[in-house]
Scaffold this motif. Structure first.
Motif, PDB file in Angstrom:
ATOM      1  N   ASN A   3     -41.232   3.319 -27.984  1.00 38.24           N
ATOM      2  CA  ASN A   3     -39.830   3.623 -28.295  1.00 38.24           C
ATOM      3  C   ASN A   3     -39.198   4.313 -27.084  1.00 38.24           C
ATOM      4  O   ASN A   3     -39.210   5.545 -26.979  1.00 38.24           O
ATOM      5  CB  ASN A   3     -39.744   4.525 -29.528  1.00 38.24           C
TER       6      ASN A   3
ATOM      7  N   VAL B 114     -37.609   8.056 -26.213  1.00 34.42           N
ATOM      8  CA  VAL B 114     -38.045   9.020 -27.232  1.00 34.42           C
ATOM      9  C   VAL B 114     -39.105   9.940 -26.643  1.00 34.42           C
ATOM     10  O   VAL B 114     -40.006   9.497 -25.927  1.00 34.42           O
ATOM     11  CB  VAL B 114     -38.632   8.283 -28.458  1.00 34.42           C
TER      12      VAL B 114
ATOM     13  N   ASP C  86     -39.136  18.289 -37.355  1.00 35.75           N
ATOM     14  CA  ASP C  86     -38.628  17.052 -37.963  1.00 35.75           C
ATOM     15  C   ASP C  86     -39.656  16.430 -38.893  1.00 35.75           C
ATOM     16  O   ASP C  86     -39.339  15.978 -39.991  1.00 35.75           O
ATOM     17  CB  ASP C  86     -38.258  16.042 -36.864  1.00 35.75           C
TER      18      ASP C  86
ATOM     19  N   TYR D  90     -36.413   4.102 -46.845  1.00 36.15           N
ATOM     20  CA  TYR D  90     -37.104   3.507 -45.699  1.00 36.15           C
ATOM     21  C   TYR D  90     -38.234   2.571 -46.137  1.00 36.15           C
ATOM     22  O   TYR D  90     -38.678   1.731 -45.350  1.00 36.15           O
ATOM     23  CB  TYR D  90     -37.624   4.606 -44.781  1.00 36.15           C
TER      24      TYR D  90
ATOM     25  N   THR E 100     -38.532  -0.267 -43.121  1.00 34.11           N
ATOM     26  CA  THR E 100     -38.853   0.514 -41.923  1.00 34.11           C
ATOM     27  C   THR E 100     -40.276   1.064 -42.039  1.00 34.11           C
ATOM     28  O   THR E 100     -41.025   1.098 -41.055  1.00 34.11           O
ATOM     29  CB  THR E 100     -37.870   1.682 -41.735  1.00 34.11           C
TER      30      THR E 100
ATOM     31  N   CYS F 207     -33.757  17.028 -40.691  1.00 37.47           N
ATOM     32  CA  CYS F 207     -34.134  16.192 -39.553  1.00 37.47           C
ATOM     33  C   CYS F 207     -32.895  15.473 -39.005  1.00 37.47           C
ATOM     34  O   CYS F 207     -32.144  14.836 -39.755  1.00 37.47           O
ATOM     35  CB  CYS F 207     -35.183  15.170 -39.987  1.00 37.47           C
ATOM     36  N   LYS F 208     -32.677  15.565 -37.685  1.00 35.15           N
ATOM     37  CA  LYS F 208     -31.481  14.989 -37.081  1.00 35.15           C
ATOM     38  C   LYS F 208     -31.587  13.477 -36.892  1.00 35.15           C
ATOM     39  O   LYS F 208     -30.577  12.801 -36.716  1.00 35.15           O
ATOM     40  CB  LYS F 208     -31.206  15.671 -35.742  1.00 35.15           C
ATOM     41  N   ASN F 209     -32.811  12.953 -36.904  1.00 33.73           N
ATOM     42  CA  ASN F 209     -32.978  11.515 -36.700  1.00 33.73           C
ATOM     43  C   ASN F 209     -34.026  10.973 -37.680  1.00 33.73           C
ATOM     44  O   ASN F 209     -35.145  10.630 -37.291  1.00 33.73           O
ATOM     45  CB  ASN F 209     -33.398  11.231 -35.254  1.00 33.73           C
ATOM     46  N   PRO F 210     -33.669  10.906 -38.967  1.00 33.11           N
ATOM     47  CA  PRO F 210     -34.642  10.443 -39.960  1.00 33.11           C
ATOM     48  C   PRO F 210     -35.078   8.996 -39.753  1.00 33.11           C
ATOM     49  O   PRO F 210     -36.199   8.631 -40.127  1.00 33.11           O
ATOM     50  CB  PRO F 210     -33.904  10.618 -41.296  1.00 33.11           C
ATOM     51  N   ASP F 211     -34.218   8.162 -39.142  1.00 34.48           N
ATOM     52  CA  ASP F 211     -34.620   6.776 -38.872  1.00 34.48           C
ATOM     53  C   ASP F 211     -35.830   6.753 -37.932  1.00 34.48           C
ATOM     54  O   ASP F 211     -36.775   5.973 -38.121  1.00 34.48           O
ATOM     55  CB  ASP F 211     -33.474   5.994 -38.224  1.00 34.48           C
ATOM     56  N   LEU F 212     -35.811   7.613 -36.926  1.00 36.60           N
ATOM     57  CA  LEU F 212     -36.919   7.689 -35.981  1.00 36.60           C
ATOM     58  C   LEU F 212     -38.158   8.295 -36.648  1.00 36.60           C
ATOM     59  O   LEU F 212     -39.287   7.869 -36.384  1.00 36.60           O
ATOM     60  CB  LEU F 212     -36.504   8.527 -34.770  1.00 36.60           C
TER      61      LEU F 212
ATOM     62  N   LYS G 110     -39.860   5.615 -38.455  1.00 38.33           N
ATOM     63  CA  LYS G 110     -40.637   4.777 -37.533  1.00 38.33           C
ATOM     64  C   LYS G 110     -41.967   5.436 -37.177  1.00 38.33           C
ATOM     65  O   LYS G 110     -42.990   4.767 -37.029  1.00 38.33           O
ATOM     66  CB  LYS G 110     -39.833   4.519 -36.251  1.00 38.33           C
TER      67      LYS G 110
END
Length: 381
Positions: free
Chosen positions: A6, A9, A36, A60, A65, A267-272, A275
């Motif tokens: 990624n 990241v 996170d 997700y 995901t 968490c500021k980036n739950p999509d990540l 993953k």
């Protein structure tokens, strides 16, 4: 590896021993500075969810995901609470009595996979009489072993709001083990534990020390700890494992989440983060490094793919899970209720300490634990 897959990241990890880890998490939660992604155990999972600290990750799974198509549905469901998906089991393990096989072979003692408490006590006497090595009956550790004994009667020790036993007398056989062991000489003196870090595998009396009177021939661990335990064994000693003793091992034994992956509500980036969890579940190259360090991978495809990479201790853990535990076990207890952490770290250790230093007897120990644990569970609702 995850960063390489990624681009752009970066991953910053923090690592602590068990006791320090949850203390740090609690401090972070109070200061609203949660990581996170966290590893969470069954003792703390429900508490963090109740405090509204965890993110529901069901979406997700729905959008693929996080791919759980190769994971048993029962394993997936272990992370569900109150209709939401708050945790993902990162591996499967089981209660395992690690023991010094080299020592027991030398003494002519063989263990079985269905050892009762009385048989365990008899083995402890024999080992002590023949070698001077003593026994550690999970002194000053969480309630897992006590809960295991209660499961043999078809009961759950810790439930929302109250204990799952009706009277203190049901707890007395557990505390009697300490009283008998200290009276007869085969249990390690509690003073030994004041000089070691109990949460450290390397300082477990099974693996640490030179004087047999300060050593244990066994340790109440989990199958995922077998590789670390074998690596820390002294003088080339060979370790092996059997289920924890119980008056009905098939009722007591279970497959459990080694830990959960959970995501902070903030968490500021739950999509990540999603993953990341998918990477740990489904990446063969990641699991070729992890092997059985956290237990057996939950993806059947991944487990099949890494089998040729397993060391002998790894393979022993797989065989133990697949051949010993899976055919002879019952469903794991639900995630522990709020209040479990206090009972694990304060109530049970203090009762055991009072008992083992001779300040109270078995009956009073059972009554005190029964009363204090019920108060904690009732107040935590």
């Amino acid at each position: 590896m995850f960063a390489q897959d990624n681009k752009g990241v970066s991953v910053e990890g923090q690592f602590f021993e068990y006791g320090d880890y949850f203390q740090k998490l609690s401090v972070g939660a109070a200061g609203k500075q949660m990581p996170d992604i966290m590893q969470m155990d069954m003792n703390n999972f429900k508490q963090f969810k109740k405090n509204n600290l965890l993110l529901d990750m069901q979406r997700y799974i729905d959008n693929k995901t996080i791919d759980v198509s190769a994971v048993d549905k029962k394993v997936v469901s272990q992370g569900k609470l109150d209709g939401g998906m708050y945790g993902f089991t990162n591996a499967i393990n089981a209660p395992a009595l690690m023991y010094n096989k080299s020592l027991l072979d030398k003494l002519g003692i063989t263990l079985t996979n269905d050892m009762t408490l009385e048989q365990f006590k008899d083995v402890s006497r024999q080992v002590y009489q023949k070698s001077g090595y003593k026994t550690n009956f999970a002194y000053y550790e969480p309630t897992d072993l006590l809960a295991y004994q209660v499961r043999s009667k078809g009961k759950i020790l810790l439930k929302d709001g109250k204990l799952g036993v009706k009277s203190p007398s049901e707890l007395e056989p557990f505390f009697q083990m300490y009283a008998d062991g200290l009276k007869e000489g085969w249990h390690i003196d509690p003073k030994v534990f004041a000089e070691i870090k109990i949460s450290s595998v390397e300082q477990n009396p099974l693996l640490y020390g030179s004087d047999p009177s300060r050593r244990s021939w066994c340790a109440f661990m989990y199958s995922s700890q077998s590789v670390a335990a074998q690596a820390a064994a002294q003088n080339g000693d060979k370790l092996a494992m059997v289920p924890w003793p119980s008056d009905n091992v098939s009722k007591s034994e279970y497959l459990k989440p080694s830990q959960y992956w959970v995501v902070s509500k903030n968490c500021k980036n739950p999509d990540l983060a999603a993953k990341w969890i998918n990477f740990y579940i489904n990446s063969v190259k990641a699991n070729k490094i992890l092997l059985t360090d956290r237990g057996l991978p939950i993806s059947g495809k991944v487990l099949d793919a890494i089998k040729t990479d397993l060391t002998q201790p790894d393979q022993d853990a797989v065989d133990f899970i697949q051949k010993v535990v899976t055919p002879h076990s019952t469903e794991v207890n639900p995630p522990f209720p709020v209040g479990t952490s206090e009972i694990d770290t304060k109530t049970l250790p203090s009762v055991e300490e009072e008992l083992c230093y001779g300040k109270i007897g078995v009956k009073e120990a059972a009554e005190r634990f029964f009363r204090q644990a019920n108060e904690t569970l009732s107040n935590a609702r």
